[in-house]
Design a protein around this motif. Structure first.
Motif, PDB file in Angstrom:
ATOM      1  N   PRO A 149      -2.474   2.831  23.707  1.00  0.00           N
ATOM      2  CA  PRO A 149      -2.906   1.593  23.032  1.00  0.00           C
ATOM      3  C   PRO A 149      -3.327   1.789  21.583  1.00  0.00           C
ATOM      4  CG  PRO A 149      -4.497   2.230  24.702  1.00  0.00           C
ATOM      5  CD  PRO A 149      -3.306   3.109  24.894  1.00  0.00           C
TER       6      PRO A 149
ATOM      7  N   THR B 124      -1.799   3.799  19.529  1.00  0.00           N
ATOM      8  CA  THR B 124      -0.507   3.777  18.851  1.00  0.00           C
ATOM      9  C   THR B 124      -0.048   2.344  18.646  1.00  0.00           C
ATOM     10  OG1 THR B 124      -0.004   5.741  20.116  1.00  0.00           O
ATOM     11  CG2 THR B 124       1.821   4.701  18.939  1.00  0.00           C
ATOM     12  N   ASN B 125      -0.206   1.589  19.709  1.00  0.00           N
ATOM     13  CA  ASN B 125       0.181   0.183  19.653  1.00  0.00           C
ATOM     14  C   ASN B 125      -0.537  -0.528  18.500  1.00  0.00           C
ATOM     15  OD1 ASN B 125       1.668  -1.863  20.788  1.00  0.00           O
ATOM     16  ND2 ASN B 125      -0.083  -2.631  21.967  1.00  0.00           N
ATOM     17  N   THR B 126      -1.851  -0.326  18.413  1.00  0.00           N
ATOM     18  CA  THR B 126      -2.622  -0.958  17.347  1.00  0.00           C
ATOM     19  C   THR B 126      -2.168  -0.455  15.976  1.00  0.00           C
ATOM     20  OG1 THR B 126      -4.482  -1.046  18.861  1.00  0.00           O
ATOM     21  CG2 THR B 126      -4.961  -1.451  16.552  1.00  0.00           C
TER      22      THR B 126
ATOM     23  N   CYS C  93       7.660   2.911  12.161  1.00  0.00           N
ATOM     24  CA  CYS C  93       7.075   2.626  13.475  1.00  0.00           C
ATOM     25  C   CYS C  93       7.636   3.552  14.548  1.00  0.00           C
ATOM     26  CB  CYS C  93       7.283   1.165  13.848  1.00  0.00           C
ATOM     27  SG  CYS C  93       6.387   0.072  12.728  1.00  0.00           S
TER      28      CYS C  93
ATOM     29  N   SER D  57       5.615   6.106  16.959  1.00  0.00           N
ATOM     30  CA  SER D  57       5.794   6.020  18.395  1.00  0.00           C
ATOM     31  C   SER D  57       6.189   7.374  18.995  1.00  0.00           C
ATOM     32  CB  SER D  57       6.847   4.958  18.675  1.00  0.00           C
ATOM     33  OG  SER D  57       7.079   4.856  20.021  1.00  0.00           O
TER      34      SER D  57
END
Lengths: 243, 362
Positions: free
Chosen positions: B287, B289-291, B342, B346
């Motif tokens: 999460p 990473t997601n942010t 991105c 990831s």
């Protein structure tokens, strides 16, 4: 000076009366085993001794320092008292060596070289120096508990508390941990051990304490405790666990 | 009497091989597979004209904008305008400075990949190098011409906004997360209030407040640079989202960890920094990473308050009347840049998660 003296200790969780009028004196070098049914307050009692739990009335004095809300007293007491937990509570993100060295650096400002040397010395003493570069998750339960003992010893405590140190272990690993504890007892460490290992109690305890419903019901040297228990509840408990 | 049978020790055996499913059965084995296969084929066919446009009919290299009026993609334009898209209206003769900043950011990121190197020293180096980057962009010393932030643009602005908002936001996020879990009412209420307030606002709204309302509210003579205000808005936004992620991680750390540290006499803040946070963060790498990815893309919204990030610079470039309105190509190019950033984040996070896992569990 007495190592630990507890008098008139009472603790409540909400309205639940967990410890009732506990009086206990432990002399330096004494080995105490605390047993009793689950929920009897034995873990709560030793967790009060380094204030992982606070108490509402009564007094606890450790090596002459009263355990109060005063932070200076609290850290003085924690420096003197080492603790070993049922679930080891090793730091999983640190190597075995770091688990033993870092707390010295953080709690006492020990220099790194000195902290690591002491860590190696105690890992040697619990007989797992070869595991020092591994992470806790890579060790067996017995090995982890021995690391936890070494970590506590690295702070050079005067008293060691053990909170059911073998209860989470597979049967074949209990022996190695008990042997480590016996060696520690033979070296004269003051120990308070919550355990159901009655063989260990017979072998090392100076005194066995039986607790039930938040009270100390009976305390006696192991030969009397096992051979001639006075209290009906003690006899009942011993019948349950000694087979 | 017990009987013991002598067994020779058995050699370890490999498991029996699993039979391969034939391809036809995989693709058309049942009604659902067949349907999905046909849909995928249809999609590929539908995309073929786009492929024509993007590759076969495309104009790759030309100096003449009119060569681009045949209907294919005009990559020659992207080539021609690449510097404008990447650096915005930064003075062209000074483009080496933003280029160096991009290089420095990449170098710092590469140098920070291994978790072994993480610590107070690396943080200090990051702080100093970010200050150096800002100084390099701004100039005004050592013979470097002064370039005001209103002339900054393109990729360095995107990268600096993303890195700074996440980097400055992180310690605030930790404080908010700890505050939210605190037993003391004041830190808890302040944290909850701030988190819920900012989370309840769209980023565009926060950006408008920072860039338009804030200067009106400040007393006469007080000005904060527009880029600085934008950064502040992004930082606040990043902090509250990171805070909730970190709070999740803190909740996942066993209570025994704090107790062990207490029993060893480790002081509270050292326990947080050395024992609790590292474990909490390890637990929330996906999460986080997601942010981080969301915040990288969120920086593109600063365009609407007049900051020339990469997307804004791209739009400005595409407005050149000499070329036949190559918006699609511009957006595709900018999209490709975002995608590369991105996907790198990831892939890194997957590697990091694996490394951390391998380390602590055999």
């Amino acid at each position: 000076m007495t190592a630990i003296s507890v008098s008139g200790l009472n603790k409540w969780y909400g309205s639940y009366h967990a410890l009732r009028d506990i009086d206990l004196t432990v002399e330096p070098g004494e080995r105490i085993v605390v047993c009793g049914p689950s929920g009897s307050g034995k873990s709560t009692l030793i967790r009060c001794l380094n204030r992982l739990e606070d108490h509402q009335s009564g007094s606890i004095v450790v090596n002459g320092t009263p355990l109060t809300d005063d932070l200076k007293n609290l850290s003085a007491v924690r420096r003197e008292v080492g603790m070993v937990f049922q679930h080891f509570n090793l730091f999983p993100h640190l190597t075995v060596l770091e688990n033993c060295a870092l707390p010295q650096i953080l709690a006492r400002g020990t220099r790194r070289a000195e902290a690591e040397a002491r860590a190696r010395r105690y890992l040697e003493r619990v007989r797992i120096p070869e595991q020092s570069a591994k992470f806790p998750g890579q060790l067996s339960g017995g090995q982890q508990q021995r690391v936890a003992i070494a970590r506590a010893l690295c702070m050079e405590p005067k008293v060691m508390l053990f909170d059911e140190p073998t209860s989470a272990l597979d049967p074949e690993m209990i022996k190695e941990v008990l042997e480590t504890m016996i060696a520690l007892a033979d070296d004269g460490m003051t120990m308070i051990v919550v355990t159901h290992e009655m063989g260990f109690a017979r072998r090392v305890a100076d005194r066995v304490i039986f607790m039930d419903a938040g009270q100390i019901v009976e305390q006696a040297p192991p030969e009397d405790f096992f051979g001639n228990p006075h209290h009906a509840r003690t006899r009942e408990f011993l019948e349950q666990i000694v087979h | 009497m017990t009987s013991v049978t002598e067994h020779p020790p058995l050699a370890a055996q490999t498991p029996p091989a699993k039979a391969r499913t034939p391809l036809v059965r995989l693709l058309f084995g049942d009604a659902l597979s067949a349907l999905l296969t046909l849909l995928a084929l249809g999609l590929i066919l539908a995309l073929l004209p786009a492929l024509d446009w993007a590759i076969l009919d495309a104009v790759w290299r030309t100096e003449d904008p009119d060569a681009c009026r045949q209907g294919g993609a005009c990559w020659a334009y992207v080539h021609d305008k690449a510097r404008l898209i990447l650096f915005g209206i930064y003075p062209p003769d000074q483009h080496w400075r933003p280029l160096l900043v991009i290089g420095l950011i990449l170098a710092m990121v590469l140098a920070s990949l291994s978790p072994r190197l993480w610590g107070a020293r690396l943080l200090a180096i990051w702080g100093l190098s970010l200050l150096a980057m800002l100084g390099l962009m701004q100039g005004g010393f050592l013979g470097l011409p002064l370039v005001p932030t209103s002339q900054w643009g393109g990729l360095p602005v995107t990268l600096l906004l993303a890195v700074l908002s996440l980097g400055i936001g992180f310690p605030f996020a930790v404080a908010l997360a700890l505050g939210r879990r605190s037993a003391l009412p004041v830190p808890r209420l302040v944290s909850v209030g701030l988190i819920e307030l900012v989370r309840g606002l769209p980023l565009v709204g926060v950006l408008f407040v920072a860039s338009i309302l804030l200067p009106l509210l400040l007393p006469e003579g007080w000005t904060i640079d527009k880029l600085g205000r934008t950064l502040a808005a992004l930082t606040v936004f990043a902090a509250v989202y990171l805070a909730e992620v970190i709070r999740g991680g803190l909740q996942g750390v066993d209570k025994g960890q704090g107790e062990a540290a207490q029993a060893l006499g480790i002081p509270f803040w050292k326990t947080i920094w050395h024992i609790i946070l590292p474990q909490a963060i390890q637990k929330v790498i996906p999460p986080l990473t997601n942010t981080a990815i969301i915040m990288v893309k969120n920086t593109s919204l600063v365009m609407i308050v007049g900051v020339f990030d990469m997307l804004g610079a791209g739009r400005a470039a595409a407005a050149d009347p000499a070329w036949p309105a190559p918006y699609t190509e511009t957006y595709l190019f900018v999209a490709l840049m975002y995608f590369l950033i991105c996907i790198a984040i990831s892939l890194y996070s997957r590697w990091l998660e694996q490394t951390v896992k391998n380390r602590s569990h055999s």
